[in-house]
Design a protein around this motif. Structure first.
Motif, PDB file in Angstrom:
ATOM      1  N   UNK A  24       1.191  -1.414   0.281  1.00  0.00           N
ATOM      2  CA  UNK A  24       0.178   0.247  -0.087  1.00  0.00           C
ATOM      3  C   UNK A  24       1.319   1.200  -0.294  1.00  0.00           C
ATOM      4  N   UNK A  25       2.099   1.264   0.664  1.00  0.00           N
ATOM      5  CA  UNK A  25       2.896   2.489   0.732  1.00  0.00           C
ATOM      6  C   UNK A  25       3.760   3.229  -0.594  1.00  0.00           C
ATOM      7  N   UNK A  26       3.440   1.031  -1.195  1.00  0.00           N
ATOM      8  CA  UNK A  26       4.161   1.826  -2.723  1.00  0.00           C
ATOM      9  C   UNK A  26       2.837   2.313  -3.474  1.00  0.00           C
ATOM     10  N   UNK A  27       1.970   2.036  -3.462  1.00  0.00           N
ATOM     11  CA  UNK A  27       1.210   2.143  -4.519  1.00  0.00           C
ATOM     12  C   UNK A  27       0.490   4.198  -3.923  1.00  0.00           C
ATOM     13  N   UNK A  95      -0.965  16.583   6.864  1.00  0.00           N
ATOM     14  CA  UNK A  95      -1.694  15.424   7.793  1.00  0.00           C
ATOM     15  C   UNK A  95      -2.796  15.065   5.652  1.00  0.00           C
ATOM     16  N   UNK A  96      -1.780  13.565   4.892  1.00  0.00           N
ATOM     17  CA  UNK A  96      -2.720  13.803   4.096  1.00  0.00           C
ATOM     18  C   UNK A  96      -2.935  12.098   4.442  1.00  0.00           C
ATOM     19  N   UNK A  97      -5.055  12.852   4.642  1.00  0.00           N
ATOM     20  CA  UNK A  97      -5.763  12.106   5.071  1.00  0.00           C
ATOM     21  C   UNK A  97      -6.546  10.912   4.227  1.00  0.00           C
ATOM     22  N   UNK A  98      -6.026  11.473   2.673  1.00  0.00           N
ATOM     23  CA  UNK A  98      -6.967  10.361   1.848  1.00  0.00           C
ATOM     24  C   UNK A  98      -5.897   9.881   1.450  1.00  0.00           C
ATOM     25  N   UNK A  99      -4.764   9.570   1.444  1.00  0.00           N
ATOM     26  CA  UNK A  99      -2.993   8.370   1.362  1.00  0.00           C
ATOM     27  C   UNK A  99      -3.336   7.846   2.335  1.00  0.00           C
ATOM     28  N   UNK A 100      -3.893   8.265   3.468  1.00  0.00           N
ATOM     29  CA  UNK A 100      -4.212   7.188   4.913  1.00  0.00           C
ATOM     30  C   UNK A 100      -5.314   6.500   4.329  1.00  0.00           C
ATOM     31  N   UNK A 102      -6.831   5.904   1.560  1.00  0.00           N
ATOM     32  CA  UNK A 102      -6.868   4.588   1.461  1.00  0.00           C
ATOM     33  C   UNK A 102      -5.565   3.620   1.246  1.00  0.00           C
ATOM     34  N   UNK A 103      -4.308   3.595   1.954  1.00  0.00           N
ATOM     35  CA  UNK A 103      -3.468   2.584   2.357  1.00  0.00           C
ATOM     36  C   UNK A 103      -4.334   1.731   3.214  1.00  0.00           C
ATOM     37  N   UNK A 104      -5.327   2.330   4.506  1.00  0.00           N
ATOM     38  CA  UNK A 104      -5.762   1.348   5.092  1.00  0.00           C
ATOM     39  C   UNK A 104      -6.244   0.355   4.145  1.00  0.00           C
ATOM     40  N   UNK A 105      -7.152   0.745   3.162  1.00  0.00           N
ATOM     41  CA  UNK A 105      -8.324   0.347   2.513  1.00  0.00           C
ATOM     42  C   UNK A 105      -7.501  -0.024   1.654  1.00  0.00           C
ATOM     43  N   UNK A 106      -6.708  -0.705   0.662  1.00  0.00           N
ATOM     44  CA  UNK A 106      -5.274  -1.648  -0.009  1.00  0.00           C
ATOM     45  C   UNK A 106      -4.994  -2.659   0.914  1.00  0.00           C
TER      46      UNK A 106
END
Length: 277
Positions: A24-27, A95-100, A102-106
């Protein structure tokens, strides 16, 4: 043998979550410099999360995709409710909430097949006849849901008041919402979502009233308070992070116990008396 099997499942799930986080961190990369010595805390949080989710799954009679989606829904919902809170409170932290999110969803979408595989081969559980919602008349459902929902902002503000002297200086640099908006968010958004999540946990855990109340409170305390706030981050100073850890752990423990108690399975004697009345 059963304990060893559970330990292997926890270890497998903990390692898998770390792998999924790497993917997820890579994507969806997040531009932030993490404090030193973050990895050991991340591992502790991951294995704690894995242990809680594995224990929940082991209690459920659900199988296949139904179980996999239900277990992954738990951390996803908690992350979403925390995002709602963070967007309002932490306005000047970058804080980049959208990316956080998204990572959690992945991570937990990838984990759905994991839960299916880990619990594919096990003895058939006895069919569950008790449902915390369907087993009650409409009027009882409404007042209990309203009572649980109303308890959330009460506990939220009580716990926040206790730790406020420790975080006052930090939040002086943030743009805080008006109390009316804050109360509405807890009562109309986060509270109902968390009550619904607690009802899902009760359905999965299938425990008697007292044990179910304690278990639901413990799950919320660990997954929503301890695990995420154990990990150092570049946004919250340590004193603020630890203060919030104790605040959220305590309030969520009590809140989950309240929901678990009100919606828990009544004992047979109480059921007979209710029917006789």
């Amino acid at each position: 043998m059963k304990a060893l099997t559970m330990l292997l499942k926890v270890l497998t799930a903990g390692v898998a979550i770390l792998v999924f986080q790497t993917i997820a961190g890579t994507l969806v990369p997040i531009k932030a410099t993490m404090p030193p010595h973050t990895l050991p805390w991340l591992l502790v949080a991951n294995f704690m999360t894995a242990a809680v989710l594995v224990l929940i799954a082991s209690r459920s009679e659900w199988r296949g995709w139904r179980l996999g989606v239900a277990i992954s829904t738990i951390p996803i919902v908690l992350t979403m409710t925390n995002m709602i809170e963070g967007v309002i409170f932490l306005t000047n932290t970058g804080i980049d909430w959208a990316s956080i999110v998204a990572q959690n969803l992945i991570v937990y979408e990838l984990a759905v097949p994991l839960w299916i595989l880990l619990f594919a081969k096990r003895p058939e559980a006895a069919p569950e006849t008790y449902n915390p919602v369907d087993s009650r008349p409409l009027g009882e459902r409404l007042w209990k849901f309203a009572a649980c929902d109303a308890s959330y902002p009460v506990l939220y503000f009580a716990a926040g008041t206790i730790i406020f002297p420790l975080v006052k200086a930090f939040y002086a640099n943030q743009t805080l919402p008006q109390y009316g908006r804050l109360i509405a968010m807890q009562l109309l958004v986060r509270g109902p979502i968390l009550v619904g999540l607690c009802l899902l946990l009760l359905r999965l855990l299938r425990l008697p009233r007292v044990a179910g109340a304690l278990a639901v409170g413990a799950v919320l305390a660990f997954l929503n308070g301890v695990a995420p706030l154990l990990i150092p981050n570049p946004y919250l100073p340590d004193v603020v992070r630890w203060a919030h850890l104790f605040e959220i752990t305590g309030s969520n423990l009590v809140f989950g116990a309240i929901v678990g108690w009100l919606w828990g399975r009544p004992n047979p004697a109480a059921r007979v008396l209710r029917q006789a009345a």
